[in-house]
Write a protein that holds these residues in place. Structure first.
Motif, short mmCIF file in Angstrom:
data_model
loop_
_atom_site.label_atom_id
_atom_site.label_comp_id
_atom_site.label_asym_id
_atom_site.label_seq_id
_atom_site.Cartn_x
_atom_site.Cartn_y
_atom_site.Cartn_z
N ARG A 131 -8.18 -10.44 -3.58
CA ARG A 131 -9.64 -10.43 -3.77
C ARG A 131 -10.27 -9.24 -3.02
NH1 ARG A 131 -13.15 -14.20 -5.63
NH2 ARG A 131 -11.60 -15.85 -5.70
N ASN A 132 -9.78 -9.04 -1.82
CA ASN A 132 -10.28 -7.93 -1.00
C ASN A 132 -9.94 -6.59 -1.64
OD1 ASN A 132 -11.45 -6.81 1.43
ND2 ASN A 132 -9.38 -6.28 2.04
N GLN A 133 -8.73 -6.49 -2.18
CA GLN A 133 -8.31 -5.26 -2.84
C GLN A 133 -9.16 -4.96 -4.07
OE1 GLN A 133 -6.46 -4.02 -0.14
NE2 GLN A 133 -5.76 -2.85 -1.88
N GLN A 134 -9.48 -6.03 -4.82
CA GLN A 134 -10.31 -5.83 -6.01
C GLN A 134 -11.71 -5.37 -5.61
OE1 GLN A 134 -11.89 -9.05 -8.44
NE2 GLN A 134 -10.91 -8.17 -10.23
N SER A 135 -12.20 -5.93 -4.51
CA SER A 135 -13.52 -5.54 -4.01
C SER A 135 -13.52 -4.07 -3.59
CB SER A 135 -13.90 -6.43 -2.82
OG SER A 135 -15.08 -5.98 -2.23
N ARG A 149 0.83 -1.22 0.00
CA ARG A 149 0.00 0.00 0.00
C ARG A 149 0.86 1.26 0.00
NH1 ARG A 149 -3.11 -2.67 4.10
NH2 ARG A 149 -4.90 -3.69 3.16
N LYS A 150 1.95 1.20 0.74
CA LYS A 150 2.83 2.36 0.89
C LYS A 150 3.33 2.88 -0.46
CE LYS A 150 6.76 3.85 3.68
NZ LYS A 150 7.85 3.40 4.59
N VAL A 151 3.54 1.96 -1.41
CA VAL A 151 4.06 2.37 -2.73
C VAL A 151 3.03 2.19 -3.85
CG1 VAL A 151 6.47 1.99 -2.12
CG2 VAL A 151 5.14 0.08 -3.04
N GLY A 152 1.76 2.02 -3.47
CA GLY A 152 0.69 1.91 -4.46
C GLY A 152 0.70 0.64 -5.27
N MET A 153 1.25 -0.44 -4.70
CA MET A 153 1.32 -1.73 -5.41
C MET A 153 0.16 -2.66 -5.04
SD MET A 153 3.93 -2.31 -7.46
CE MET A 153 5.18 -1.21 -8.03
N ASP A 154 -0.61 -2.27 -4.03
CA ASP A 154 -1.66 -3.16 -3.53
C ASP A 154 -2.73 -3.49 -4.56
OD1 ASP A 154 -2.00 -0.39 -3.14
OD2 ASP A 154 -3.74 -0.71 -1.88
N ASN A 155 -2.95 -2.57 -5.52
CA ASN A 155 -3.98 -2.81 -6.54
C ASN A 155 -3.40 -3.25 -7.90
OD1 ASN A 155 -6.26 -2.09 -4.94
ND2 ASN A 155 -5.64 0.04 -5.11
N ARG A 156 -2.12 -3.58 -7.92
CA ARG A 156 -1.48 -3.89 -9.20
C ARG A 156 -1.05 -5.36 -9.35
NH1 ARG A 156 2.99 0.01 -11.24
NH2 ARG A 156 2.48 -1.18 -13.11
N LEU A 157 -1.33 -6.19 -8.37
CA LEU A 157 -0.84 -7.57 -8.41
C LEU A 157 -1.38 -8.37 -9.59
CD1 LEU A 157 -0.86 -8.53 -4.62
CD2 LEU A 157 1.06 -7.78 -6.01
N MET A 158 -2.57 -8.01 -10.07
CA MET A 158 -3.15 -8.71 -11.23
C MET A 158 -2.26 -8.57 -12.47
SD MET A 158 -6.11 -10.01 -10.28
CE MET A 158 -7.01 -9.87 -8.75
N GLU A 159 -1.45 -7.52 -12.49
CA GLU A 159 -0.58 -7.25 -13.65
C GLU A 159 0.55 -8.27 -13.79
OE1 GLU A 159 0.61 -3.07 -14.10
OE2 GLU A 159 -1.09 -2.55 -12.81
N LEU A 160 0.65 -9.19 -12.83
CA LEU A 160 1.63 -10.27 -12.94
C LEU A 160 1.23 -11.26 -14.03
CD1 LEU A 160 2.18 -10.95 -9.13
CD2 LEU A 160 3.91 -10.09 -10.71
N PHE A 161 -0.04 -11.15 -14.48
CA PHE A 161 -0.57 -12.05 -15.51
C PHE A 161 -0.88 -11.28 -16.79
CE2 PHE A 161 -1.65 -13.98 -11.43
CZ PHE A 161 -1.14 -15.25 -11.60
N PRO A 162 -0.86 -11.99 -17.95
CA PRO A 162 -1.24 -11.33 -19.21
C PRO A 162 -2.68 -10.84 -19.14
CG PRO A 162 -0.27 -13.51 -19.61
CD PRO A 162 -0.51 -13.40 -18.13
N ALA A 163 -3.03 -9.89 -20.00
CA ALA A 163 -4.37 -9.26 -19.99
C ALA A 163 -5.50 -10.28 -20.06
CB ALA A 163 -4.47 -8.27 -21.14
#
Length: 419
Positions: free
Chosen positions: A246-250, A207-221
């Motif tokens: 899942r919680n972050q996406q929610s 969260r501190k570096v704004g990565m909490d909502n980007r983990l899905m980007e580890l996979f192709p579109a």
């Protein structure tokens, strides 16, 4: 009288000549590399001795200038060419991270070597972080075993706070993602990170570096879904990371919904249309009515520019909320939803100082509009309120609650007489 001219002061001192040979020894990259390699060959697998050698060498060798060379050797045994292959024309050592045993204990010992080095020579901190970012971009050039060791080490370094979670940006490289390298690396990395700390610590760092909502980007579109992410990491033994994502996406979906509702209200869209849209979105996102009423309240209070004068803001709020009483009523069909709304109102009035005296008037308005029931208000008053501004709000509600209780008693008496 003395006719002799006064002598002007002159600068005196000794000039030191620096030998060309000495300069070359200090600033020549080949000489630097040979010195580090020779030292590592002598210390071998004794990581305590490695740490002492690196500590002492910093006084003689120019770590500041050759930080990248130093870290390349410690990790890969020699200078790395673009892409991650070892440079052919350079001296190498067999004693480095990539040739070490592939287990967590050994990686923890290596993390200590880096930790001691950076604590001793603080100026290496930035260079070390840049090195890790570069190594992550070179992952395709390493063997699976080398990637695993680097992943474990990176997880430990993140847990210890030696590097920032912003280095994970490198894993979102299109080629690494496309070939599945990023996701596989992330599994080992997060396992060692969580092993050192826990998921809450990991979440805070992300969260501190704004990565909490980007983990899905580890996979192709085409695989960037919560379901795929959850299955992949749960199967790999990282259910806590799956739950976090899942919680972050929610949370992200709720923020988007709140923003859309706010825009609809600002445009003055008909309430029936807003209700229909909200019910559809609530079903899609699998949200409870309690969660939905909280989003609606935040949207309602966020779509207005409130007056800064306390005596005028209450009147403005009453007028605004009265206008949207149908919307609020549509999502308070359950007692828990009514209570959730009351708690949101209490929190809002406490957090926004101009609304401190508005709580009672808002609650009475919503009671008269059949949004809040007598039972919900009495429950809130007796034991379900928040600690935020409790004494102020309970005092405001005291007379109204007494009136509700008396009305209830009178109603019960009338029923008994009828029976």
């Amino acid at each position: 009288m003395n006719n002799q001219k006064q002598q002007k002061p002159t600068l005196t001192g000794q000039r030191f000549k620096t030998r060309k040979r000495d300069e070359k020894e200090r600033f020549d990259p080949t000489q630097f590399q040979e010195s580090i390699v020779q030292g590592l060959n002598q210390t071998g697998t004794d990581l305590e001795a490695v740490a002492k050698f690196l500590d002492a060498s910093g006084a003689k060798l120019d770590y500041r200038r050759y930080a990248e060379t130093l870290f390349d050797i410690l990790v890969a045994g020699g200078m790395l060419a673009p892409g991650g292959t070892l440079s052919d024309d350079m001296t190498r050592t067999e004693f480095c991270l990539f040739t070490a045993q592939e287990d967590l204990e050994t990686m923890q010992a290596y993390a200590q070597v880096f930790n001691k080095l950076i604590r001793r020579y603080k100026y290496l901190e930035k260079g070390f972080e840049e090195e890790i970012k570069k190594l992550l971009l070179f992952l395709k050039g390493f063997t699976e075993s080398e990637r695993n060791k680097l992943a474990m080490l990176t997880g430990i370094l993140l847990a210890n706070g030696n590097i920032s979670a912003s280095i994970l940006n490198s894993l979102f490289n299109e080629n690494l993602v496309k070939e599945g390298v990023s996701a596989a690396f992330a599994v080992k990395l997060f396992k060692s990170w969580i092993n050192e700390k826990d998921i809450n610590s990991v979440a805070a760092s992300l969260r501190k570096v704004g990565m909490d909502n980007r983990l899905m980007e580890l996979f192709p579109a085409n695989k960037r879904s919560c379901e795929h992410f959850s299955k992949y990491f749960t199967d790999a033994g990282l259910k806590e990371l799956s739950d976090f994502a899942r919680n972050q996406q929610s949370i992200g979906a709720r923020k988007e919904l709140q923003k859309e509702l706010q825009e609809q209200m600002s445009r003055g869209d008909p309430q029936k249309e807003i209700i229909a849209f909200t019910k559809e979105e609530m079903k899609k996102a699998n949200l409870s009515e309690q969660a939905m009423i909280s989003i609606i309240w935040s949207s309602l209070m966020g779509c207005v520019e409130w007056n800064k004068k306390e005596e005028l803001v209450t009147e403005q709020a009453i007028k605004h909320l009265k206008q949207y009483s149908l919307l609020l009523k549509a999502f308070t069909s359950q007692g828990l939803s009514e209570l959730s709304l009351l708690l949101k109102i209490q929190e809002y009035c406490y957090d926004n100082i101009h609304f401190m005296n508005s709580f009672q008037k808002i609650a009475v308005l919503l009671y008269k509009a059949d949004v809040l029931s007598e039972e919900a208000i009495l429950k809130w008053y007796s034991d379900a309120h928040l600690s935020k501004g409790r004494s102020v709000f309970l005092e405001q509600m005291k007379k109204f609650v007494e009136w509700l209780k008396n009305a209830e008693e009178e109603s019960e008496s009338e029923e008994e007489e009828t029976d």
